[in-house]
Write a protein that holds these residues in place. Sequence first.
Motif, mmCIF file in Angstrom:
data_model
loop_
_atom_site.group_PDB
_atom_site.id
_atom_site.type_symbol
_atom_site.label_atom_id
_atom_site.label_comp_id
_atom_site.label_asym_id
_atom_site.label_seq_id
_atom_site.Cartn_x
_atom_site.Cartn_y
_atom_site.Cartn_z
ATOM 1 N N VAL A 88 0.845 -1.027 -0.173
ATOM 2 C CA VAL A 88 -0.074 0.080 -0.105
ATOM 3 C C VAL A 88 0.987 1.223 -0.062
ATOM 4 C CG1 VAL A 88 -1.716 1.392 1.165
ATOM 5 C CG2 VAL A 88 -1.854 -1.014 0.919
ATOM 6 N N VAL A 89 1.864 1.269 0.866
ATOM 7 C CA VAL A 89 2.878 2.284 0.872
ATOM 8 C C VAL A 89 3.608 2.543 -0.341
ATOM 9 C CG1 VAL A 89 4.943 3.118 2.014
ATOM 10 C CG2 VAL A 89 3.216 2.380 3.578
ATOM 11 N N PHE A 90 3.738 1.410 -1.132
ATOM 12 C CA PHE A 90 4.546 1.724 -2.372
ATOM 13 C C PHE A 90 3.856 2.154 -3.548
ATOM 14 C CE2 PHE A 90 5.271 -0.188 -6.810
ATOM 15 C CZ PHE A 90 6.540 0.231 -6.932
ATOM 16 N N GLY A 91 2.284 1.869 -3.407
ATOM 17 C CA GLY A 91 1.534 2.389 -4.354
ATOM 18 C C GLY A 91 1.083 3.768 -4.180
ATOM 19 N N ILE A 92 1.215 4.320 -2.950
ATOM 20 C CA ILE A 92 0.946 5.454 -2.546
ATOM 21 C C ILE A 92 2.052 6.538 -2.584
ATOM 22 C CG2 ILE A 92 0.675 7.121 -0.500
ATOM 23 C CD1 ILE A 92 -1.181 5.140 0.655
ATOM 24 N N LEU A 93 3.481 6.057 -2.465
ATOM 25 C CA LEU A 93 4.447 6.945 -2.607
ATOM 26 C C LEU A 93 4.834 6.797 -4.193
ATOM 27 C CD1 LEU A 93 6.854 5.727 0.047
ATOM 28 C CD2 LEU A 93 5.705 7.740 -0.029
ATOM 29 N N LEU A 94 4.451 5.796 -5.064
ATOM 30 C CA LEU A 94 4.654 5.654 -6.437
ATOM 31 C C LEU A 94 3.719 6.760 -7.140
ATOM 32 C CD1 LEU A 94 6.260 4.581 -8.853
ATOM 33 C CD2 LEU A 94 4.449 2.904 -8.934
ATOM 34 N N GLY A 95 2.551 6.907 -6.777
ATOM 35 C CA GLY A 95 1.558 7.817 -7.339
ATOM 36 C C GLY A 95 0.995 9.043 -6.791
ATOM 37 N N GLY A 96 1.227 9.030 -5.286
ATOM 38 C CA GLY A 96 0.929 9.800 -4.720
ATOM 39 C C GLY A 96 -0.327 9.711 -4.324
ATOM 40 N N LEU A 97 -0.966 10.606 -3.407
ATOM 41 C CA LEU A 97 -2.372 10.541 -2.894
ATOM 42 C C LEU A 97 -3.012 11.879 -2.955
ATOM 43 C CD1 LEU A 97 -4.223 8.273 -2.364
ATOM 44 C CD2 LEU A 97 -3.884 8.574 0.134
ATOM 45 N N PRO A 98 -3.339 12.516 -3.932
ATOM 46 C CA PRO A 98 -3.667 13.942 -4.017
ATOM 47 C C PRO A 98 -4.938 14.491 -3.048
ATOM 48 C CG PRO A 98 -3.597 12.993 -6.154
ATOM 49 C CD PRO A 98 -3.454 12.284 -5.229
ATOM 50 N N VAL A 139 17.752 -0.103 -8.814
ATOM 51 C CA VAL A 139 18.532 0.085 -9.999
ATOM 52 C C VAL A 139 17.885 -0.902 -11.065
ATOM 53 C CG1 VAL A 139 20.768 -0.455 -11.086
ATOM 54 C CG2 VAL A 139 20.688 0.684 -8.833
ATOM 55 N N GLY A 140 17.655 -2.174 -10.761
ATOM 56 C CA GLY A 140 17.311 -2.989 -11.520
ATOM 57 C C GLY A 140 15.901 -2.583 -12.260
ATOM 58 N N SER A 141 15.057 -2.102 -11.254
ATOM 59 C CA SER A 141 13.588 -1.675 -11.690
ATOM 60 C C SER A 141 13.744 -0.459 -12.643
ATOM 61 C CB SER A 141 12.749 -1.299 -10.464
ATOM 62 O OG SER A 141 12.466 -2.397 -9.738
ATOM 63 N N TYR A 142 14.935 0.531 -12.538
ATOM 64 C CA TYR A 142 14.916 1.651 -13.232
ATOM 65 C C TYR A 142 15.555 1.076 -14.784
ATOM 66 C CZ TYR A 142 16.808 5.784 -15.185
ATOM 67 O OH TYR A 142 17.247 6.932 -16.164
ATOM 68 N N LEU A 143 16.440 0.069 -14.539
ATOM 69 C CA LEU A 143 16.833 -0.316 -15.812
ATOM 70 C C LEU A 143 15.927 -0.979 -16.997
ATOM 71 C CD1 LEU A 143 20.519 -1.541 -15.061
ATOM 72 C CD2 LEU A 143 19.866 0.517 -16.062
ATOM 73 N N VAL A 144 15.140 -1.823 -16.029
ATOM 74 C CA VAL A 144 14.092 -2.564 -16.820
ATOM 75 C C VAL A 144 12.756 -1.803 -17.380
ATOM 76 C CG1 VAL A 144 12.301 -4.522 -16.500
ATOM 77 C CG2 VAL A 144 14.712 -4.896 -15.627
ATOM 78 N N PHE A 145 12.339 -0.945 -16.374
ATOM 79 C CA PHE A 145 11.022 -0.302 -16.658
ATOM 80 C C PHE A 145 11.306 1.119 -17.296
ATOM 81 C CE2 PHE A 145 9.889 -2.941 -12.967
ATOM 82 C CZ PHE A 145 8.852 -4.005 -13.637
ATOM 83 N N ILE A 146 12.264 1.744 -16.813
ATOM 84 C CA ILE A 146 12.422 3.180 -17.651
ATOM 85 C C ILE A 146 13.507 3.022 -18.578
ATOM 86 C CG2 ILE A 146 13.162 5.500 -17.010
ATOM 87 C CD1 ILE A 146 10.945 4.632 -15.542
ATOM 88 N N VAL A 147 14.575 2.439 -18.643
ATOM 89 C CA VAL A 147 15.260 2.343 -19.897
ATOM 90 C C VAL A 147 14.973 1.219 -20.847
ATOM 91 C CG1 VAL A 147 17.761 1.838 -20.530
ATOM 92 C CG2 VAL A 147 17.091 3.086 -18.292
ATOM 93 N N GLY A 148 14.702 -0.013 -20.166
ATOM 94 C CA GLY A 148 14.354 -0.869 -20.972
ATOM 95 C C GLY A 148 13.026 -0.935 -21.928
ATOM 96 N N LEU A 149 12.019 -0.744 -21.095
ATOM 97 C CA LEU A 149 10.704 -0.696 -21.744
ATOM 98 C C LEU A 149 10.112 0.482 -21.965
ATOM 99 C CD1 LEU A 149 8.831 -3.424 -19.156
ATOM 100 C CD2 LEU A 149 9.609 -3.816 -21.559
ATOM 101 N N LYS A 150 10.875 1.705 -21.649
ATOM 102 C CA LYS A 150 10.625 3.074 -21.705
ATOM 103 C C LYS A 150 9.161 3.342 -21.275
ATOM 104 C CE LYS A 150 13.687 3.602 -25.780
ATOM 105 N NZ LYS A 150 14.818 2.942 -24.776
ATOM 106 N N LEU A 151 8.918 2.882 -19.966
ATOM 107 C CA LEU A 151 7.633 3.420 -19.359
ATOM 108 C C LEU A 151 7.662 4.723 -18.669
ATOM 109 C CD1 LEU A 151 6.650 0.056 -17.515
ATOM 110 C CD2 LEU A 151 5.881 0.857 -19.582
ATOM 111 N N GLN A 152 6.768 5.424 -18.957
ATOM 112 C CA GLN A 152 6.749 7.000 -18.528
ATOM 113 C C GLN A 152 5.951 6.917 -16.937
ATOM 114 O OE1 GLN A 152 7.522 9.588 -20.522
ATOM 115 N NE2 GLN A 152 8.542 8.000 -21.900
ATOM 116 N N PHE A 153 6.614 7.008 -16.104
ATOM 117 C CA PHE A 153 6.163 7.315 -14.974
ATOM 118 C C PHE A 153 7.619 7.895 -14.019
ATOM 119 C CE2 PHE A 153 6.996 2.721 -14.714
ATOM 120 C CZ PHE A 153 7.789 2.599 -13.452
ATOM 121 N N GLN A 154 7.107 8.552 -13.114
ATOM 122 C CA GLN A 154 8.001 9.489 -12.013
ATOM 123 C C GLN A 154 9.085 8.486 -11.457
ATOM 124 O OE1 GLN A 154 6.015 12.047 -9.837
ATOM 125 N NE2 GLN A 154 7.665 12.744 -8.627
ATOM 126 N N VAL A 155 10.166 9.031 -11.543
ATOM 127 C CA VAL A 155 11.153 8.250 -10.821
ATOM 128 C C VAL A 155 11.748 8.964 -9.755
ATOM 129 C CG1 VAL A 155 13.773 7.587 -11.271
ATOM 130 C CG2 VAL A 155 12.140 7.472 -13.254
#
Length: 161
Positions: A88-98, A139-155
């Motif tokens: 739950v904390v991961f989801g809140i921190l990743l996307g925020g809770l406006p 580091v692994g998540s950054y490499l896979v999701f941002i660099v490799g898959l080019k997903l657009q979400f806040q780092v």
Amino acid sequence: MKIQSQKDFFSGLMFTAMGTAFAAGATSYHVGDAARMGPGYFPLLLGILLAVLGLVAVAGALTVRTADGEPIGRAAWRPLLLIIGANVVFGILLGGLPSIGVPAMGLIIAIYALTLIAAMAGTSFALRPTLILATILAVGSYLVFIVGLKLQFQVWPTFIS
């Protein structure tokens, strides 16, 4: 018929219920056939497979004798709540809770929080190995999701980037 292993029996029931629920949910999508699979094909097959596996476990629990019946112990509430809370904390921190003014903190901080909270669910907690694991995961998540898959979400948090 007497239950020979309570652990196997109830885990089999859980597998059967979850598999049936997933298979039923998958039917709301186009299933298709083996040659032209729709989006519901794979979840339907996995749900059926899980339900069948659960039925096999239930059958085994009713037929294979165990010494003490493998009774189910008390629920481990602390680890359960920490693991669920970490997600739950991961989801809140990743996307925020406006709605309550919590800004999105990004992928890296969310992974560190997830790892630290989940590590507290174990019987022993050591900060250094947990931080090493969190760094490897970040580091692994950054490499896979941002660099490799080019997903657009806040780092990183907005105030840093």
